[in-house]
Design an enzyme around this catalytic site. Structure first.
Site, PDB file in Angstrom:
ATOM      1  NE  ARG A 258     -97.297 115.983  26.680  1.00  0.00           N
ATOM      2  CZ  ARG A 258     -97.760 116.283  25.473  1.00  0.00           C
ATOM      3  NH1 ARG A 258     -98.150 115.330  24.692  1.00  0.00           N
ATOM      4  NH2 ARG A 258     -97.802 117.519  25.040  1.00  0.00           N
ATOM      5  CB  THR A 259     -97.885 118.544  33.119  1.00  0.00           C
ATOM      6  OG1 THR A 259     -96.772 118.229  32.289  1.00  0.00           O
ATOM      7  CG2 THR A 259     -97.443 118.641  34.557  1.00  0.00           C
TER       8      THR A 259
ATOM      9  CE  LYS B 253    -110.980 141.020  34.944  1.00  0.00           C
ATOM     10  NZ  LYS B 253    -112.034 140.599  35.871  1.00  0.00           N
TER      11      LYS B 253
ATOM     12  NE  ARG C 255     -96.056 123.033  32.639  1.00  0.00           N
ATOM     13  CZ  ARG C 255     -95.968 122.098  31.698  1.00  0.00           C
ATOM     14  NH1 ARG C 255     -96.424 122.337  30.489  1.00  0.00           N
ATOM     15  NH2 ARG C 255     -95.437 120.927  31.971  1.00  0.00           N
TER      16      ARG C 255
ATOM     17  CG  HIS D  16     -91.546 119.181  33.972  1.00  0.00           C
ATOM     18  ND1 HIS D  16     -92.518 118.790  34.871  1.00  0.00           N
ATOM     19  CD2 HIS D  16     -92.128 119.106  32.739  1.00  0.00           C
ATOM     20  CE1 HIS D  16     -93.630 118.512  34.208  1.00  0.00           C
ATOM     21  NE2 HIS D  16     -93.416 118.687  32.917  1.00  0.00           N
TER      22      HIS D  16
HETATM   23  N1   CP Z   1     -94.196 116.790  29.067  1.00  0.00           N
HETATM   24  C1   CP Z   1     -94.926 117.900  29.339  1.00  0.00           C
HETATM   25  O1   CP Z   1     -94.659 118.652  30.277  1.00  0.00           O
HETATM   26  O2   CP Z   1     -95.990 118.061  28.487  1.00  0.00           O
HETATM   27  P1   CP Z   1     -97.077 119.245  28.617  1.00  0.00           P
HETATM   28  O3   CP Z   1     -96.373 120.525  28.311  1.00  0.00           O
HETATM   29  O4   CP Z   1     -98.149 118.890  27.619  1.00  0.00           O
HETATM   30  O5   CP Z   1     -97.595 119.232  30.020  1.00  0.00           O
END
Ligand code: CP
Length: 306
Positions: free
Chosen positions: A59-60, A87, A109, A137
């Site tokens: 999603r993100t 590496k 992320r 998040h």
């Molecule tokens: N909600 C969320 O962060 O989903 P993903 O891990 O798929 O990005």
């Protein structure tokens, strides 16, 4: 300075209620644009954005990429599993090499809590935290709160329970910060082994009984059990968890009012929610995903324009 008055978006903790409301108002405008046949605006046509993901995401990652493309930015994607990180290159060296190619913003992320903040001290680019380990998040919390506001008209005084693995969840922490700043009442619910000690110090209370929590709330936000972040087993079994803390239609039918069901995804059907609840009219799970693009457009626009 840009419209948000911040260089980076590292977490919700340091945002004010008025900054959050500005993001919501901007997202509302972008949501209207996203519902038009032509979904693109030229706002970031001079910007280049790199999405660097050191952890899996559906999603993100897609949501940020779509938001960037709808704002006409140039976009590059980096996936650690197919990069020179394998590496032995450090995070700072990797990012500085990407920045040498004239990148303005980094969406990152990373599995380590604090990674986004660390990076913001090492490089010149603007950093947006797309999830750092068990820490924050921020765009997930913003899209969750925006979706609650869309469903209930307001957030102040609404009762929201966050259910499940609070201990390992960046979504829980960012949601708590965001909802409390906007005046909601927040409880957490789940096995005591998955609730951080002293959770009340951040303004939430713990309700161990799911049925009492559901009876109390207007909104139940259910979280995934994050087995990948648990060094030892915190629950007896998924089946046991589902019986005690999973939301089923039978449990919802016993309430004397309808409640809204949320989940940030990915869902473990049959564990935190049964399939019929996830697909029911009470669930706004796909609305959350839809709103994520508008929220991320708003964050990128507010950080990236003067
Ligand atoms: N909600 C969320 O962060 O989903 P993903 O891990 O798929 O990005």
């Amino acid at each position: 300075m840009n419209k948000l008055g911040l260089k980076h978006l590292l977490g919700i903790k340091n945002l004010s209620a008025s900054q959050i409301e500005l993001i919501f108002d901007t997202a509302q405008n972008f949501k209207q644009i996203l519902n038009r046949p032509v979904k693109k605006v030229p706002s970031l046509k001079d910007k280049t954005i790199a999405n660097i993901f050191f952890e899996n995401s559906t999603r993100t990652k897609i949501s940020f990429e779509l938001a960037e493309k709808r704002l006409s930015a140039d976009v590059v994607n980096f996936n650690s599993s197919s990069s020179s990180v394998k590496k032995g290159e450090t995070l700072t060296d990797t990012v500085n090499n990407i920045l040498a190619m004239k990148v303005d913003m980094i969406v990152m992320r990373h599995p380590s809590p604090g990674a986004a903040e660390f990076l913001s001290t090492q490089v010149e680019a603007q950093i947006i935290n797309a999830g750092d380990g068990t820490h924050e998040h921020p765009t997930q919390a913003l899209l969750d709160a925006f979706s609650i506001k869309e469903s209930l008209s307001e957030i102040k005084h609404k009762k929201i329970v966050i259910i499940g693995d609070i201990m390992h969840s960046r979504v829980a922490l960012s949601n708590i910060f965001c909802l409390k700043k906007l005046g909601a009442e927040v409880k957490v619910c789940g096995p005591a082994s998955l609730i951080p000690k002293h959770i009340e110090t951040i303004g939430v209370s713990y309700e161990p009984n799911l049925e009492k929590a559901l009876q109390w709330c207007d909104v139940a936000n259910t979280l995934r059990i994050q087995l990948e972040r648990q060094e030892k087993e915190y629950i007896a079994s998924s089946r046991n968890y589902a019986a005690q803390y999973g939301i089923s239609k039978q449990k919802l039918d016993r309430l004397d009012k309808p409640i809204i069901i949320m989940h940030p995804g990915p869902i473990n059907r049959g564990v935190e929610l049964t399939g019929d609840v996830a697909d029911s009219q009470h669930a706004i799970i796909l609305d959350q995903v839809e709103n994520g693009v508008a929220i991320r457009m708003a964050v990128l626009y507010l950080l990236g324009t003067n």
